[in-house]
Design a protein around this motif. Sequence first.
Motif, short mmCIF file in Angstrom:
data_model
loop_
_atom_site.label_atom_id
_atom_site.label_comp_id
_atom_site.label_asym_id
_atom_site.label_seq_id
_atom_site.Cartn_x
_atom_site.Cartn_y
_atom_site.Cartn_z
N UNK A 60 0.93 -1.40 0.00
CA UNK A 60 -0.09 0.00 0.08
C UNK A 60 1.20 1.02 0.08
N UNK A 61 0.53 2.27 -0.75
CA UNK A 61 1.74 3.72 -0.81
C UNK A 61 0.42 4.50 0.17
N UNK A 62 1.19 4.45 1.33
CA UNK A 62 0.78 5.80 2.17
C UNK A 62 2.11 6.76 2.28
N UNK A 63 2.85 6.69 1.31
CA UNK A 63 3.61 8.23 1.29
C UNK A 63 3.45 8.92 -0.37
N UNK A 64 4.58 9.32 -0.20
CA UNK A 64 4.71 10.16 -1.97
C UNK A 64 4.16 9.04 -2.83
N UNK A 65 3.68 9.79 -4.02
CA UNK A 65 4.21 8.44 -4.88
C UNK A 65 5.46 7.67 -5.26
#
Length: 134
Positions: A60-65
């Motif tokens: 899961x991307x939870x921060x910047x791309x």
Amino acid sequence: MAALALLVVGGMALVNAVTGEPDQKGPSGVASPSAEDGGKTSPSSNEKSTPASDVPLVISVTGQPTTVVVRVADTQGEVLTNGTLQTGVTLKYDQAPLQVVAGNGGSLKVVIYGEVQPEKPAGQRGQWFVKAKS
């Protein structure tokens, strides 16, 4: 910024449609948040019946791309994912062994066989290995 992200995603979809490449076999689900559900994604029917501890990999991307490469860790090294993942995207992989590399490991939440992996430092490359379940 959102318009740029949509442009990039749309461009990638157009290129895939024009080149006629088959669908990727790797991730079984890609979800992005919507305003209606508060950014949460609902699982597909097969996700509901599969215990989290049986799923080899969820990213899961939870921060910047960030740029992410996921490949099968065997002699062929088939690439399942290679590109920039946007904030809010979640990918699930139902096979192993896998090698995962992210340009910014601190942007990802990585879950291997139901176990959340330790966070990587923000802005630094992150690497994970998913063993085949024995």
